[in-house]
Design a protein around this motif. Sequence first.
Motif, PDB file in Angstrom:
ATOM      1  N   VAL A  31       0.843  -1.197   0.000  1.00 20.42           N
ATOM      2  CA  VAL A  31       0.000   0.000   0.000  1.00 20.42           C
ATOM      3  C   VAL A  31       0.876   1.244   0.000  1.00 20.42           C
ATOM      4  O   VAL A  31       1.880   1.304   0.708  1.00 20.42           O
ATOM      5  CB  VAL A  31      -0.902   0.014   1.259  1.00 20.42           C
ATOM      6  N   PHE A  32       0.512   2.223  -0.819  1.00 22.96           N
ATOM      7  CA  PHE A  32       1.028   3.584  -0.696  1.00 22.96           C
ATOM      8  C   PHE A  32      -0.206   4.403  -0.368  1.00 22.96           C
ATOM      9  O   PHE A  32      -0.983   4.759  -1.250  1.00 22.96           O
ATOM     10  CB  PHE A  32       1.688   4.061  -1.993  1.00 22.96           C
ATOM     11  N   GLY A  33      -0.427   4.647   0.917  1.00 23.77           N
ATOM     12  CA  GLY A  33      -1.687   5.221   1.387  1.00 23.77           C
ATOM     13  C   GLY A  33      -1.630   6.726   1.557  1.00 23.77           C
ATOM     14  O   GLY A  33      -0.564   7.335   1.565  1.00 23.77           O
ATOM     15  N   THR A  34      -2.803   7.305   1.704  1.00 22.71           N
ATOM     16  CA  THR A  34      -2.919   8.739   1.965  1.00 22.71           C
ATOM     17  C   THR A  34      -3.370   8.947   3.398  1.00 22.71           C
ATOM     18  O   THR A  34      -4.367   8.368   3.823  1.00 22.71           O
ATOM     19  CB  THR A  34      -3.931   9.391   0.998  1.00 22.71           C
ATOM     20  N   LEU A  35      -2.627   9.754   4.122  1.00 21.27           N
ATOM     21  CA  LEU A  35      -2.998  10.171   5.472  1.00 21.27           C
ATOM     22  C   LEU A  35      -3.672  11.525   5.303  1.00 21.27           C
ATOM     23  O   LEU A  35      -3.007  12.532   5.087  1.00 21.27           O
ATOM     24  CB  LEU A  35      -1.753  10.286   6.354  1.00 21.27           C
ATOM     25  N   ASN A  36      -4.988  11.523   5.360  1.00 19.86           N
ATOM     26  CA  ASN A  36      -5.736  12.734   5.022  1.00 19.86           C
ATOM     27  C   ASN A  36      -6.573  13.188   6.204  1.00 19.86           C
ATOM     28  O   ASN A  36      -7.521  12.509   6.577  1.00 19.86           O
ATOM     29  CB  ASN A  36      -6.626  12.470   3.813  1.00 19.86           C
ATOM     30  N   PRO A  37      -6.253  14.338   6.788  1.00 16.08           N
ATOM     31  CA  PRO A  37      -7.017  14.803   7.942  1.00 16.08           C
ATOM     32  C   PRO A  37      -8.393  15.332   7.576  1.00 16.08           C
ATOM     33  O   PRO A  37      -9.251  15.453   8.423  1.00 16.08           O
ATOM     34  CB  PRO A  37      -6.156  15.924   8.515  1.00 16.08           C
TER      35      PRO A  37
END
Length: 174
Positions: free
Chosen positions: A22-28
Amino acid sequence: GGCRFILNDHVVRALGERDIAVFGTLNPQTLPEGDTPAPTWVHPEDMAAWLQFVEAVVERYDGDGIDDMPGLAVPAYGWEVANEPFCNPSEQDCRDAYLDLGWRSWHAAKGADPDVHLSLASAAPVLQPADGSSFPPARTLYEGYLQAYQDRGEVFTHATVFHTLVGFSPPAVE
């Protein structure tokens, strides 16, 4: 309370069964305000909780055997912080808040996994399409990003994502 990673674990497990990282997005930012998304950055009173979340996610999927997801077969390849600012990065406050979020997230992620790959400054490319239009907000974001590197005296990302846009005649680099 702690984080619940039910969906994340499902995706990471399913991809891991296929030997895909996985290359994930940490999105607040997850909930829209009216018809437009809320700003990407985290409000100061929520920053500590955001950084704990970043640390927990990175730690869960880093594959080091400490607090990893049960059955983790393929560690995460990396993480993108806040896909892009949902404000005009030509505005100093927007750009500064976005870059500060990246810098703080970098340190939280590195605290969980010193070898983590992190991406920041996602936006449209800095190109001038043949029709003469341009992307000044994106240019300002990248210029601010590079200036932040210089000002802080440290690199706080391993890669930069830019969003390729279609529909323009061959763009010429400005």
